[in-house]
Design a protein around this motif. Structure first.
Motif, mmCIF file in Angstrom:
data_model
loop_
_atom_site.group_PDB
_atom_site.id
_atom_site.type_symbol
_atom_site.label_atom_id
_atom_site.label_comp_id
_atom_site.label_asym_id
_atom_site.label_seq_id
_atom_site.Cartn_x
_atom_site.Cartn_y
_atom_site.Cartn_z
ATOM 1 N N LYS A 232 41.173 45.227 -108.940
ATOM 2 C CA LYS A 232 41.063 44.512 -110.137
ATOM 3 C C LYS A 232 40.678 43.009 -109.446
ATOM 4 O O LYS A 232 39.930 42.280 -110.012
ATOM 5 C CB LYS A 232 42.606 44.209 -110.774
ATOM 6 N N LEU A 233 41.212 42.448 -108.535
ATOM 7 C CA LEU A 233 40.757 41.204 -107.895
ATOM 8 C C LEU A 233 39.601 40.989 -107.660
ATOM 9 O O LEU A 233 38.855 40.119 -107.532
ATOM 10 C CB LEU A 233 42.062 40.778 -106.767
ATOM 11 N N HIS A 234 39.159 41.939 -106.842
ATOM 12 C CA HIS A 234 37.626 42.374 -106.449
ATOM 13 C C HIS A 234 36.606 41.876 -107.647
ATOM 14 O O HIS A 234 35.587 41.047 -107.366
ATOM 15 C CB HIS A 234 37.257 43.559 -105.851
ATOM 16 N N TYR A 235 36.679 42.697 -108.546
ATOM 17 C CA TYR A 235 35.926 42.497 -109.618
ATOM 18 C C TYR A 235 36.168 41.105 -110.390
ATOM 19 O O TYR A 235 35.157 40.754 -111.159
ATOM 20 C CB TYR A 235 36.093 43.649 -110.724
ATOM 21 N N PHE A 236 37.416 40.849 -110.665
ATOM 22 C CA PHE A 236 37.767 39.525 -111.253
ATOM 23 C C PHE A 236 36.833 38.508 -110.646
ATOM 24 O O PHE A 236 36.414 37.678 -111.199
ATOM 25 C CB PHE A 236 39.169 39.158 -111.484
ATOM 26 N N LEU A 237 37.036 38.160 -109.318
ATOM 27 C CA LEU A 237 36.489 37.195 -108.423
ATOM 28 C C LEU A 237 34.906 37.655 -108.753
ATOM 29 O O LEU A 237 34.079 36.383 -108.590
ATOM 30 C CB LEU A 237 36.766 37.280 -107.181
ATOM 31 N N LYS A 238 34.424 38.565 -108.677
ATOM 32 C CA LYS A 238 32.920 38.747 -108.851
ATOM 33 C C LYS A 238 32.331 38.610 -110.171
ATOM 34 O O LYS A 238 31.250 38.155 -110.284
ATOM 35 C CB LYS A 238 32.605 40.130 -108.351
ATOM 36 N N LEU A 239 33.177 39.082 -111.390
ATOM 37 C CA LEU A 239 32.662 39.063 -112.487
ATOM 38 C C LEU A 239 32.994 37.879 -113.561
ATOM 39 O O LEU A 239 32.362 37.488 -114.445
ATOM 40 C CB LEU A 239 32.797 40.408 -113.290
ATOM 41 N N ASN A 240 34.384 37.625 -113.449
ATOM 42 C CA ASN A 240 35.027 36.730 -114.433
ATOM 43 C C ASN A 240 35.446 35.145 -113.782
ATOM 44 O O ASN A 240 35.411 34.180 -114.656
ATOM 45 C CB ASN A 240 36.039 37.405 -115.077
ATOM 46 N N HIS A 241 35.701 35.115 -112.748
ATOM 47 C CA HIS A 241 36.256 33.922 -112.124
ATOM 48 C C HIS A 241 34.849 32.665 -111.876
ATOM 49 O O HIS A 241 34.012 33.072 -111.765
ATOM 50 C CB HIS A 241 36.923 34.016 -110.696
ATOM 51 N N ASP A 242 35.493 31.744 -112.560
ATOM 52 C CA ASP A 242 34.570 30.569 -112.536
ATOM 53 C C ASP A 242 35.170 29.687 -111.582
ATOM 54 O O ASP A 242 36.210 29.082 -111.619
ATOM 55 C CB ASP A 242 34.405 29.785 -113.899
ATOM 56 N N ASN A 243 34.306 29.382 -110.314
ATOM 57 C CA ASN A 243 34.786 28.532 -108.949
ATOM 58 C C ASN A 243 35.000 26.940 -109.590
ATOM 59 O O ASN A 243 35.534 26.363 -108.741
ATOM 60 C CB ASN A 243 33.771 28.433 -108.104
ATOM 61 N N ASN A 244 34.538 26.744 -110.712
ATOM 62 C CA ASN A 244 34.536 25.330 -111.125
ATOM 63 C C ASN A 244 35.700 25.148 -112.113
ATOM 64 O O ASN A 244 35.923 23.895 -112.516
ATOM 65 C CB ASN A 244 33.283 25.059 -112.134
ATOM 66 N N ARG A 245 36.578 26.051 -112.101
ATOM 67 C CA ARG A 245 37.727 26.051 -113.002
ATOM 68 C C ARG A 245 38.943 26.281 -112.021
ATOM 69 O O ARG A 245 39.167 26.911 -111.274
ATOM 70 C CB ARG A 245 37.748 27.181 -114.076
ATOM 71 N N PRO A 246 40.258 25.507 -112.270
ATOM 72 C CA PRO A 246 41.254 25.756 -111.473
ATOM 73 C C PRO A 246 41.664 27.195 -111.753
ATOM 74 O O PRO A 246 41.722 27.742 -113.045
ATOM 75 C CB PRO A 246 42.299 24.867 -112.183
ATOM 76 N N LEU A 247 42.194 27.621 -110.655
ATOM 77 C CA LEU A 247 42.673 29.236 -110.722
ATOM 78 C C LEU A 247 44.290 29.253 -110.732
ATOM 79 O O LEU A 247 44.889 28.757 -109.996
ATOM 80 C CB LEU A 247 42.231 30.103 -109.515
ATOM 81 N N VAL A 248 44.845 30.069 -111.707
ATOM 82 C CA VAL A 248 46.357 30.137 -111.869
ATOM 83 C C VAL A 248 46.801 31.507 -111.525
ATOM 84 O O VAL A 248 46.062 32.491 -111.979
ATOM 85 C CB VAL A 248 46.666 29.478 -113.207
ATOM 86 N N VAL A 249 47.807 31.876 -110.934
ATOM 87 C CA VAL A 249 48.515 33.224 -110.755
ATOM 88 C C VAL A 249 50.001 32.820 -111.469
ATOM 89 O O VAL A 249 50.592 31.862 -111.120
ATOM 90 C CB VAL A 249 48.656 33.730 -109.569
ATOM 91 N N TRP A 250 49.947 33.664 -112.502
ATOM 92 C CA TRP A 250 51.595 33.792 -113.252
ATOM 93 C C TRP A 250 52.252 34.732 -112.790
ATOM 94 O O TRP A 250 51.927 35.928 -113.249
ATOM 95 C CB TRP A 250 51.081 33.506 -114.675
ATOM 96 N N GLY A 251 53.242 34.430 -112.108
ATOM 97 C CA GLY A 251 54.292 35.746 -111.896
ATOM 98 C C GLY A 251 54.552 35.796 -110.364
ATOM 99 O O GLY A 251 53.612 35.671 -109.581
ATOM 100 N N ALA A 252 55.839 36.007 -110.082
ATOM 101 C CA ALA A 252 56.104 36.109 -108.481
ATOM 102 C C ALA A 252 56.781 37.361 -108.158
ATOM 103 O O ALA A 252 57.607 37.492 -107.203
ATOM 104 C CB ALA A 252 56.863 34.712 -108.274
#
Length: 335
Positions: A232-252
């Motif tokens: 999931k993370l592999h494809y998110f970073l490849k296909l949907n993540h915008d490096n110009n936007r702040p990245l957030v992780v919700w949940g610990a």
């Protein structure tokens, strides 16, 4: 009128007990222009002999030995021997509904290239189906009925591995069974998504999905939940993540921690949100957890949500909606 051979790739390993039902369901298809490419993945039971006996009575069924070890080499071996205009896959312990091939071929002919035909599924088992599988079935079929499977691709695999069909040209365009990434069915689904293919809605149950204790998806390490997070993370970073936007992780929880650990490993900065008062202000992996309302202080963030509770997810969706943010653009549920 039938026009267009369907190549059905079937890896098999020690499923002699279930193979007759599987093969009979293919032989009994209303659509008859098909070929089975069955690949023996080092079985130690009577699977190979049983399949060979079927191939001796039906020339459309061909049996091969896996040139490697494991399901991906088996799929590659079978596909290399295929000649069909359409490509699909079948699990050797499952059952096709009699009209499955016909419905899928008709759908692809009607919609053309850049489409994936899918069908609804139904789990069955001699000991009953668990609540988890029942919920997955319902969720999957609801997506399939609308054809919006990709809208929730980061939650779970949104196309069942034995119940899809695609034009050969499209299959090769997205590199088919080439990548060596597990789980291979989820990886293929992500590549369907990556190449912009559209899902053709279907409101019919076309596949009966057998569940039992020794089923591969229950026992093999490649299908463990941590591998799902990796892909999931592999494809998110490849296909949907915008490096110009702040990245957030919700949940610990477990999933949030694993995502955070991998992001740090890759040198990617992120804000770690939490709604657990006991964790807010604490540091994990050297990263301080902050209250989820800190999200509003960020400019145009993208958020990975690792909170699994259904009620909490509804509240989170509502929260993002109030902020004017959209699913699969601004926030992504990873569970």
């Amino acid at each position: 009128m039938q026009n267009g051979k369907v190549s059905i790739i079937i890896p098999f390993k020690n499923t002699a007990h279930y193979l007759p039902e599987c093969l009979d369901s293919i032989v009994d298809q209303t659509y008859t222009d098909w070929e089975v490419l069955a690949v023996n993945d080092h079985s130690i039971d009577e699977s190979f002999e049983l399949l060979t006996s079927y191939s001796n009575t039906d020339e459309r069924i061909k049996v091969f030995q896996n040139k490697g070890d494991g399901i991906i080499p088996a799929l590659q071996t079978g596909y290399a021997e295929s000649h069909g205009q359409f490509v699909t896959r079948m699990d050797s312990d499952d059952i096709m509904k009699p009209n499955r091939l016909q419905v899928m071929v008709d759908s692809l002919k009607k919609n053309g290239l850049d489409h994936v035909a899918v069908g609804q599924v139904k789990y069955f088992s001699g000991r009953g189906i668990s609540n988890g599988y029942e919920r997955y079935e319902q969720w999957l079929n609801l997506l399939t009925s609308e054809g919006n499977n990709f809208d929730e691709i980061y939650k779970e695999c949104v196309i069942p591995s034995p119940c899809w069909m695609i034009h050969r040209e499209d299959f090769e365009k997205c590199k088919g069974f080439e990548p060596q990434r597990y789980p291979e069915d989820y990886d293929l689904t992500f590549r369907f998504y990556e190449y912009g293919f559209k899902i053709i809605p279907c409101n019919q149950v076309l596949h009966l999905w057998r569940d039992y204790d020794t089923r591969t998806s229950r026992t093999h390490e490649h299908y463990a939940q941590n591998y799902f997070l990796d892909i999931k993370l592999h494809y998110f970073l490849k296909l949907n993540h915008d490096n110009n936007r702040p990245l957030v992780v919700w949940g610990a929880g477990f999933k949030g921690k694993k995502i955070a650990k991998e992001l740090k490993k890759q040198g990617l900065d992120f804000v770690w949100l939490c709604d657990n008062p006991k964790k807010i202000g604490k540091k994990i992996y050297g990263k301080e957890l902050v209250h989820f309302e800190s999200l509003q202080e960020l400019k145009n963030p993208q958020s990975i949500i690792t909170v699994a509770n259904d009620d909490a997810q509804k509240e989170i969706r509502s929260y993002f909606s109030e902020m004017g943010q959209s699913s699969m653009q601004d926030y992504f549920f990873f569970c």
